[in-house]
Design an enzyme around this catalytic site. Sequence first.
Site, PDB file in Angstrom:
ATOM      1  N   ASP A   1       2.565  -6.151   7.368  1.00 37.97           N
ATOM      2  CA  ASP A   1       1.378  -5.289   7.394  1.00 37.97           C
ATOM      3  C   ASP A   1       0.164  -6.175   7.120  1.00 37.97           C
ATOM      4  OD1 ASP A   1      -0.794  -3.633   6.838  1.00 37.97           O
ATOM      5  OD2 ASP A   1       0.455  -2.065   5.948  1.00 37.97           O
TER       6      ASP A   1
ATOM      7  N   ARG B   1     -12.649  -3.969  -7.419  1.00 39.72           N
ATOM      8  CA  ARG B   1     -12.251  -4.765  -6.258  1.00 39.72           C
ATOM      9  C   ARG B   1     -13.485  -5.148  -5.435  1.00 39.72           C
ATOM     10  NH1 ARG B   1      -8.225  -2.469  -1.539  1.00 39.72           N
ATOM     11  NH2 ARG B   1     -10.047  -1.154  -1.150  1.00 39.72           N
TER      12      ARG B   1
ATOM     13  N   PHE C   1       0.857  -1.182   0.000  1.00 36.95           N
ATOM     14  CA  PHE C   1       0.000   0.000   0.000  1.00 36.95           C
ATOM     15  C   PHE C   1       0.895   1.234   0.000  1.00 36.95           C
ATOM     16  CE2 PHE C   1      -2.906   3.156   1.887  1.00 36.95           C
ATOM     17  CZ  PHE C   1      -3.897   3.087   0.926  1.00 36.95           C
TER      18      PHE C   1
ATOM     19  N   TYR D   1     -10.463  -0.929  10.663  1.00 39.93           N
ATOM     20  CA  TYR D   1     -11.714  -0.480  10.043  1.00 39.93           C
ATOM     21  C   TYR D   1     -12.087  -1.273   8.795  1.00 39.93           C
ATOM     22  CZ  TYR D   1      -8.238   2.372   7.538  1.00 39.93           C
ATOM     23  OH  TYR D   1      -7.138   2.802   6.839  1.00 39.93           O
ATOM     24  N   LYS D   2     -11.237  -2.212   8.404  1.00 39.84           N
ATOM     25  CA  LYS D   2     -11.567  -3.071   7.268  1.00 39.84           C
ATOM     26  C   LYS D   2     -12.308  -4.306   7.802  1.00 39.84           C
ATOM     27  CE  LYS D   2      -7.546  -1.412   4.653  1.00 39.84           C
ATOM     28  NZ  LYS D   2      -8.223  -0.781   3.510  1.00 39.84           N
TER      29      LYS D   2
END
Lengths: 398, 398
Positions: A185, A357, A114, A210-211
């Site tokens: 990560d 996605r 990311f 939060y995912k």
Amino acid sequence: MTTDFAATRAQFDLPEGVIYLDGNSLGPLPKMAAARVARTVTEEWGQMLITGWNKAGWMTQPSRIGDRIARLIGAEAGHVATGDTLSIKVYQALASALEMNPGRKVVLSDTGNFPSDLYMAEGLCRTLGPDYQLKTVAPEDVLDALDETVAVMMITEVDYRTGRRHDMAALTARAHAVGALAIWDLAHSAGAFRVDVANGGADFAVGCSYKYLNSGPGGPAFIYVAPRHAEVARPALSGWLGHAAPFAFDLSYRPGTGVERMRVGTPPILQLAALEASLDIWDQVDLDDLRRVSLALTDQFIAGVEAACPDLVLATPRTHHDRGSQVSFRHPEGYAMMQALIARGVIGDFRAPDILRFGFTPLFINAEDVARAIAIIADVMQNRLWDRPEYKTRALVT
Amino acid sequence: MTTDFAATRAQFDLPEGVIYLDGNSLGPLPKMAAARVARTVTEEWGQMLITGWNKAGWMTQPSRIGDRIARLIGAEAGHVATGDTLSIKVYQALASALEMNPGRKVVLSDTGNFPSDLYMAEGLCRTLGPDYQLKTVAPEDVLDALDETVAVMMITEVDYRTGRRHDMAALTARAHAVGALAIWDLAHSAGAFRVDVANGGADFAVGCSYKYLNSGPGGPAFIYVAPRHAEVARPALSGWLGHAAPFAFDLSYRPGTGVERMRVGTPPILQLAALEASLDIWDQVDLDDLRRVSLALTDQFIAGVEAACPDLVLATPRTHHDRGSQVSFRHPEGYAMMQALIARGVIGDFRAPDILRFGFTPLFINAEDVARAIAIIADVMQNRLWDRPEYKTRALVT
């Protein structure tokens, strides 16, 4: 335990008519989170005021929550701290790791990481001085790029674009063999499948809540420091709540015990309340059940979309071993297509330059949802319903 | 405008029987914050899900809120960013400032600065290398310690222990005269009185929102970068939301426009919702009225407590010019005394080693509250009501 995914699904507040395939970007609202946050606001903040730090246990909430995340990532209890954002936690892990490997100056990462991880590493290298450098290679070249110059390997397990999953244990073994430290990560791993930082040898791990962990927009991040390093790692971001005795108000910093030193400033109590409610659902989930259902859903989705939409090019590995819990397809008109899907209640997201996605989250998505999503995608693609100007105007956040 | 402080008071949810003199540590709950946070949770997160980033304006909320804080600190609109914790914002300001003054290696601060600021500076100096050092002097010696070795002066305007207020404009003028940059920490200033970062010459300013700005436990911090530096300052914590084009997902960092580059990761949307509700109250407040009433309240409190409690030694300056919006007294048994007061509804706090601290916040505290608080303090002191074992056992958070 056997996980009752119908029961977990019933604990989420999902809008009518929406098939939410974006829990890998922002998880939906656990019904109890609304009540928990409201209680924290009115009964704790409102009535306890400053005494909430002791009476409501706010000060120790980050480590209590850290222990609950620990189970999901295979960490030893007492070795996960929560707070800040993932970018900050990346910086902390990387700064400590580089300091622990002082003879070397290279951070190795990959182009599928990311971007914020890469940006934070860039910033840290600049602060450390001109000898330090961030080196990025293609995701499939990381193993071969690990050599005796590498101080730290910093890898996001699942590629946010393609859903390709690294073999973290293998990369970490190789990193250790060449004398490098490994930072994992887990942004797209925690809550996506069973993670095993301890057995996999991670030196540090970081992730966000939060995912897949459904803590709400801007929920806090977490950091794991392997027990063997916990009393050695020196925090670069040495804030008062990572001090051994924050309320002694010493003028000099002394790191707190273990991972507690990775705390920085005042924890975000409202966001933590939402996360706590979400973790109550996670406590009902067996991670092997999760993975089994996740793979079934992604298999079903790949097969269905490929059969109906030959124009969409699969970007996600077909091999289970190499796949996270998302499926991505490429198409030059991906942005407009995703807007057309969202308008019809199938919510995924778009990642530049051409990725559609879709995230698969067994806690609230089932095979029937996937079948309906496939039918809607087929309709949008076969009838070019995406080919309208209003779907092509890019919003600020994509 | 003339501020109606009875009207602002009515907008806070204050527990019955409590005189809350700790709004300088954690502000109380604005009644509307409960509804605003609930709406953000259920209608935005719950119903909009990922689309809330655009539809509910989450992504731009930090800068909209920054503009509202700007008025309170005398900043130019568009030059305040919100997010993270104050410690993180201190680190950002200091790292950028040091990079802008490359020939010098000394950070000057004072022993009355909040320890976390000093700790963050220590950590940054260690990362930058052995040439860098943090030098601290007594608060009254800062002016004389400013010399040609100082790269950055980092000062918290109001001493968290004593309430002593620095003359920031004078210090900053001297800092600039010797070629140093000035960072103002406004933790105990923003919302305590009128601040004027622009006219005072601050190069950077930072602060938190959970004290006088009443945003709730763990509310976000803010950072100001003077317009003359806004396109020059390079962020050390270069996160994706500070990138010029976060959703382009470039592999290399390019700083965003102005202070936007000081954003790091995903903003804490639930905490920001609470802050937004609190700022609706602040919009009704004239800062000159605020200061006038604040000084009247602190004068009243000092006179009343000194008359009734000769054992308490005033730690706060008597001169208005040198005083923030808090009053502190010293006593070796200060901890027990504060517990006894809290048990009787007068909530202040204790700061090691011997400070009883009381904050005065005209938005919800009036002269009648102060008179009642003085009477209770007099009773506790004159009758030694604090001299009980249960008041002497220290809690985690003091």
